[in-house]
Every structure is written in C-alpha cells, then in structure tokens.
Enzyme design. Structure first.
Site, PDB file in Angstrom:
ATOM      1  N   VAL A  10       0.877  -1.168   0.000  1.00 40.97           N
ATOM      2  CA  VAL A  10       0.000   0.000   0.000  1.00 40.97           C
ATOM      3  C   VAL A  10       0.916   1.220   0.000  1.00 40.97           C
ATOM      4  CG1 VAL A  10      -2.054  -1.024   1.071  1.00 40.97           C
ATOM      5  CG2 VAL A  10      -0.226  -0.142   2.532  1.00 40.97           C
ATOM      6  N   SER A  11       0.376   2.353  -0.418  1.00 39.16           N
ATOM      7  CA  SER A  11       1.232   3.528  -0.629  1.00 39.16           C
ATOM      8  C   SER A  11       1.654   4.255   0.642  1.00 39.16           C
ATOM      9  CB  SER A  11       0.536   4.519  -1.555  1.00 39.16           C
ATOM     10  OG  SER A  11       0.332   3.909  -2.808  1.00 39.16           O
ATOM     11  N   SER A  12       0.896   4.090   1.736  1.00 45.82           N
ATOM     12  CA  SER A  12       1.257   4.802   2.958  1.00 45.82           C
ATOM     13  C   SER A  12       0.894   3.981   4.184  1.00 45.82           C
ATOM     14  CB  SER A  12       0.562   6.165   3.012  1.00 45.82           C
ATOM     15  OG  SER A  12      -0.834   5.986   3.013  1.00 45.82           O
ATOM     16  N   GLN A  15      -2.840   3.320   5.158  1.00 46.51           N
ATOM     17  CA  GLN A  15      -3.722   2.566   4.272  1.00 46.51           C
ATOM     18  C   GLN A  15      -3.874   1.125   4.753  1.00 46.51           C
ATOM     19  OE1 GLN A  15      -1.971   3.443   0.332  1.00 46.51           O
ATOM     20  NE2 GLN A  15      -3.938   4.336  -0.169  1.00 46.51           N
ATOM     21  N   MET A  39       4.588   1.691   1.432  1.00 41.84           N
ATOM     22  CA  MET A  39       5.298   2.827   0.834  1.00 41.84           C
ATOM     23  C   MET A  39       5.018   2.912  -0.661  1.00 41.84           C
ATOM     24  SD  MET A  39       9.124   1.248   1.374  1.00 41.84           S
ATOM     25  CE  MET A  39       9.939   2.789   1.071  1.00 41.84           C
TER      26      MET A  39
END
Length: 198
Positions: A10-12, A15, A39
């Site tokens: 996931v991007s962050s 999330q 990340m």
C-alpha cells in the site's frame, strides 16, 4: 515443489492491507510467507520486497493482488518481472489478471501473451502514477490561488521582541527573564535572536 509467497503493498502507513490479505487467504500462506510494504510504488527500494527477493528460489511462486501492487514505474516493473521469472526462475501470479500467471503456460505463446499483457498493464500503472502526480500538482496550484498556505505558518514574534533582545544583550535582564517575558523556550529564543540579527 517450490515455496509460495504473497506480496502486499500500500502507498502509505495509514492505508489498509485487509483487501489484499483477503485475496491471499485461499492460498493458506503462513504469516512469515507474506511480505508487506507500506510505501510508494515509484521504485523497488522497499525493505520487505528486497527481503522477498533474497528468499525466492527456482520454482517458487509470488502471488500479488494486482500489477500496480508490484509497482508503478513501467520500466522497473518490466525489469523486475524479467529478473524474477528469467534470472531467479520463479513464477508470478497476478490475481486480478489471470493472463499474468507464469505457472499456467510455459510455451512460447503463453510467454508472449503474458509479456504483452504485462507491458500494457505496466504502462497503465505508470500512466496512473503520472496522472496522480499531475492531479496533485493541479490541486496544489488551485489551492494556492484560493490563498491556501502550505507548510508551517511563520512565527509572529511579539512586538517587544527587539527591545527584550537588546536588554538581554546589554545585560540589563537575564536570559531567564528574557525567555519568561517572551513566553518561549530557550531554543526558540536563541533561534529567533539569531534570525533577528541577520
């Protein structure tokens, strides 16, 4: 028979990975066989991904929910796919795109179709990342036009700041008195005093 691993991204940090975890449930993977990165997918310099790459051996299988979970950089996705399937001789299965399953067809046609689909999907993932960046840029520009300020607000120093600094420097008041009168920490006092003289 090789080992099966799951990869989740996931991007962050805030999330949720639940949707991707649910997709991997059918494979009954042990927790230690699921690698999770929280990340950006802009490159492959991710701790869990790099650990996974050290673990995989010939005949192993990596399962991911969708190609954009692998990454969002077109060239790097293609390079990593080649590295995993050709150099490490492991397989990849993308659950959202059954054609991207290197365990199904090892003949020339199967490889050609998988490579073709991969190129198209990787390009789409790359374009989506570019579009996200463009939308962010446009959003920031629009917000600035409306007067929205970004970053920390500048500190507004008290009107008497210069008088108190001069009194402190001429030894009319102590450091403790100056800090007390200005209601700020010692660190802030010296920081703004330094800026005051520049």
């Amino acid at each position: 028979m090789g080992k099966t691993y799951g990869y989740i991204r996931v991007s962050s940090k805030d999330q949720n990975i639940a949707r991707q975890l649910a997709a991997l449930e059918q494979f009954h993977l042990k927790k230690r066989c699921i690698f999770v990165d929280k990340m950006s997918g802009k490159d492959f310099n991710r701790p869990s991904y790099l650990r996974l790459m050290k673990k995989i051996r010939e005949g192993d299988l990596i399962i991911i929910k969708s190609i954009d979970r692998l990454g969002r950089n077109y060239d790097e996705i293609i390079e990593q796919w080649r590295y995993i399937t050709k150099e490490r001789k492991a397989d990849i299965r993308v659950l959202d795109m059954p054609l991207l399953d290197t365990t199904l067809s090892k003949d020339i046609l199967g490889t050609f179709i998988a490579d073709l689909v991969l190129q198209v999907l990787s390009f789409c993932a790359h374009e989506e990342r570019s579009n996200i960046k463009q939308r962010q840029k446009e959003g920031i520009a629009a917000a600035r036009k409306r007067g929205v300020q970004f970053g920390r607000r500048p500190i507004v120093l008290p009107d008497e700041f210069s008088n108190i600094v001069q009194a402190f420097e001429s030894k009319q008041i102590s450091e403790e008195e100056a800090i007390h009168q200005l209601c700020m920490s010692r660190t802030s006092f010296y920081k703004y005093k330094k800026a005051f003289h520049q």
